[in-house]
Design a protein around this motif. Structure first.
Motif, mmCIF file in Angstrom:
data_model
loop_
_atom_site.group_PDB
_atom_site.id
_atom_site.type_symbol
_atom_site.label_atom_id
_atom_site.label_comp_id
_atom_site.label_asym_id
_atom_site.label_seq_id
_atom_site.Cartn_x
_atom_site.Cartn_y
_atom_site.Cartn_z
ATOM 1 N N PHE A 14 22.944 27.165 -15.761
ATOM 2 C CA PHE A 14 21.759 26.867 -14.963
ATOM 3 C C PHE A 14 20.823 28.048 -15.132
ATOM 4 O O PHE A 14 21.132 29.144 -14.692
ATOM 5 C CB PHE A 14 22.225 26.699 -13.510
ATOM 6 N N ASN A 15 19.694 27.851 -15.811
ATOM 7 C CA ASN A 15 18.786 28.956 -16.094
ATOM 8 C C ASN A 15 17.414 28.656 -15.489
ATOM 9 O O ASN A 15 16.654 27.850 -16.024
ATOM 10 C CB ASN A 15 18.675 29.170 -17.604
ATOM 11 N N ARG A 16 17.124 29.282 -14.376
ATOM 12 C CA ARG A 16 15.853 29.041 -13.681
ATOM 13 C C ARG A 16 14.676 29.581 -14.469
ATOM 14 O O ARG A 16 13.600 28.998 -14.425
ATOM 15 C CB ARG A 16 15.880 29.672 -12.300
ATOM 16 N N LYS A 17 14.856 30.681 -15.168
ATOM 17 C CA LYS A 17 13.740 31.254 -15.938
ATOM 18 C C LYS A 17 13.285 30.272 -17.012
ATOM 19 O O LYS A 17 12.087 30.066 -17.201
ATOM 20 C CB LYS A 17 14.155 32.567 -16.579
ATOM 21 N N ASN A 18 14.235 29.682 -17.716
ATOM 22 C CA ASN A 18 13.901 28.748 -18.787
ATOM 23 C C ASN A 18 13.823 27.297 -18.309
ATOM 24 O O ASN A 18 13.572 26.400 -19.107
ATOM 25 C CB ASN A 18 14.924 28.857 -19.919
ATOM 26 N N LEU A 19 14.098 27.076 -17.019
ATOM 27 C CA LEU A 19 14.096 25.726 -16.423
ATOM 28 C C LEU A 19 15.052 24.795 -17.153
ATOM 29 O O LEU A 19 14.707 23.671 -17.513
ATOM 30 C CB LEU A 19 12.677 25.140 -16.415
ATOM 31 N N THR A 20 16.285 25.271 -17.361
ATOM 32 C CA THR A 20 17.272 24.452 -18.073
ATOM 33 C C THR A 20 18.585 24.351 -17.302
ATOM 34 O O THR A 20 18.964 25.266 -16.568
ATOM 35 C CB THR A 20 17.585 25.018 -19.473
ATOM 36 N N ILE A 21 19.247 23.229 -17.505
ATOM 37 C CA ILE A 21 20.625 23.029 -17.081
ATOM 38 C C ILE A 21 21.362 22.544 -18.313
ATOM 39 O O ILE A 21 20.968 21.548 -18.931
ATOM 40 C CB ILE A 21 20.750 21.986 -15.948
ATOM 41 N N GLU A 45 32.596 14.786 -6.241
ATOM 42 C CA GLU A 45 33.171 13.436 -6.295
ATOM 43 C C GLU A 45 33.806 13.147 -7.645
ATOM 44 O O GLU A 45 34.201 12.021 -7.917
ATOM 45 C CB GLU A 45 32.085 12.396 -5.999
ATOM 46 N N GLY A 46 33.845 14.134 -8.542
ATOM 47 C CA GLY A 46 34.500 13.966 -9.825
ATOM 48 C C GLY A 46 33.571 13.799 -11.021
ATOM 49 O O GLY A 46 34.027 13.657 -12.149
ATOM 50 N N PHE A 47 32.256 13.805 -10.798
ATOM 51 C CA PHE A 47 31.294 13.691 -11.898
ATOM 52 C C PHE A 47 31.412 14.902 -12.800
ATOM 53 O O PHE A 47 31.440 16.038 -12.349
ATOM 54 C CB PHE A 47 29.881 13.583 -11.322
ATOM 55 N N LYS A 48 31.490 14.658 -14.118
ATOM 56 C CA LYS A 48 31.552 15.740 -15.101
ATOM 57 C C LYS A 48 30.306 15.638 -15.983
ATOM 58 O O LYS A 48 30.261 14.829 -16.910
ATOM 59 C CB LYS A 48 32.825 15.630 -15.937
ATOM 60 N N PRO A 49 29.276 16.429 -15.675
ATOM 61 C CA PRO A 49 28.018 16.311 -16.410
ATOM 62 C C PRO A 49 28.120 16.781 -17.852
ATOM 63 O O PRO A 49 28.925 17.647 -18.185
ATOM 64 C CB PRO A 49 27.057 17.183 -15.617
ATOM 65 N N THR A 50 27.304 16.171 -18.677
ATOM 66 C CA THR A 50 27.120 16.574 -20.069
ATOM 67 C C THR A 50 25.622 16.760 -20.265
ATOM 68 O O THR A 50 24.830 16.306 -19.429
ATOM 69 C CB THR A 50 27.618 15.486 -21.037
ATOM 70 N N PRO A 51 25.207 17.389 -21.353
ATOM 71 C CA PRO A 51 23.761 17.480 -21.591
ATOM 72 C C PRO A 51 23.095 16.098 -21.594
ATOM 73 O O PRO A 51 21.977 15.944 -21.084
ATOM 74 C CB PRO A 51 23.672 18.167 -22.947
ATOM 75 N N HIS A 52 23.772 15.103 -22.123
ATOM 76 C CA HIS A 52 23.212 13.741 -22.160
ATOM 77 C C HIS A 52 23.004 13.197 -20.744
ATOM 78 O O HIS A 52 21.927 12.662 -20.437
ATOM 79 C CB HIS A 52 24.128 12.816 -22.960
ATOM 80 N N THR A 53 23.990 13.335 -19.870
ATOM 81 C CA THR A 53 23.832 12.805 -18.510
ATOM 82 C C THR A 53 22.807 13.612 -17.710
ATOM 83 O O THR A 53 22.095 13.053 -16.887
ATOM 84 C CB THR A 53 25.176 12.743 -17.750
ATOM 85 N N ILE A 54 22.712 14.901 -17.978
ATOM 86 C CA ILE A 54 21.697 15.713 -17.316
ATOM 87 C C ILE A 54 20.303 15.263 -17.752
ATOM 88 O O ILE A 54 19.392 15.140 -16.932
ATOM 89 C CB ILE A 54 21.921 17.213 -17.576
ATOM 90 N N LYS A 72 21.591 0.286 -17.962
ATOM 91 C CA LYS A 72 21.917 -0.199 -19.313
ATOM 92 C C LYS A 72 22.486 0.904 -20.174
ATOM 93 O O LYS A 72 23.451 0.712 -20.901
ATOM 94 C CB LYS A 72 20.671 -0.793 -19.987
ATOM 95 N N ILE A 73 21.870 2.084 -20.100
ATOM 96 C CA ILE A 73 22.338 3.225 -20.890
ATOM 97 C C ILE A 73 23.738 3.644 -20.462
ATOM 98 O O ILE A 73 24.608 3.916 -21.291
ATOM 99 C CB ILE A 73 21.355 4.413 -20.777
ATOM 100 N N ILE A 74 23.974 3.695 -19.175
ATOM 101 C CA ILE A 74 25.276 4.122 -18.658
ATOM 102 C C ILE A 74 26.371 3.130 -19.045
ATOM 103 O O ILE A 74 27.495 3.525 -19.357
ATOM 104 C CB ILE A 74 25.213 4.304 -17.128
ATOM 105 N N LYS A 75 26.053 1.847 -19.058
ATOM 106 C CA LYS A 75 27.047 0.823 -19.396
ATOM 107 C C LYS A 75 27.464 0.870 -20.860
ATOM 108 O O LYS A 75 28.527 0.373 -21.205
ATOM 109 C CB LYS A 75 26.519 -0.562 -19.045
ATOM 110 N N LYS A 76 26.623 1.450 -21.718
ATOM 111 C CA LYS A 76 26.947 1.504 -23.158
ATOM 112 C C LYS A 76 28.053 2.463 -23.448
ATOM 113 O O LYS A 76 28.367 3.391 -22.943
ATOM 114 C CB LYS A 76 25.718 1.883 -23.972
#
Length: 76
Positions: A14-21, A45-54, A72-76
């Motif tokens: 999590f980088n606030r300077k660069n505004l990135t997660i 709740e068990g969510f495991k984020p990836t760059p794609h989901t972020i 639709k994207i999530i179901k694929k």
């Protein structure tokens, strides 16, 4: 902790300077903070984020994609 320092949020870069997660760029600090809060809450709740989901969260919160497109994207 200084505003621009690289931090981890539940072991997520999590980088606030660069505004990135996890390297995903956000348009502004408010969008970044809202997404970070939602991601952290859902990780309990068990969510495991990836760059794609972020990126999906960012795009949905910024009205780049609609809820139906997101589903639709999530179901694929």
């Amino acid at each position: 902790m200084p505003y621009n320092k690289l931090m981890t949020l539940q072991n997520i870069d999590f980088n606030r300077k660069n505004l990135t997660i996890m390297g995903v760029k956000f348009p502004d600090a408010i969008s970044l903070d809202l997404a970070a809060s939602a991601i952290a809450s859902n990780m309990y709740e068990g969510f495991k984020p990836t760059p794609h989901t972020i990126a999906l969260i960012r795009d949905y919160n910024s009205d780049v994609i609609s809820l139906s497109e997101l589903v639709k994207i999530i179901k694929k």
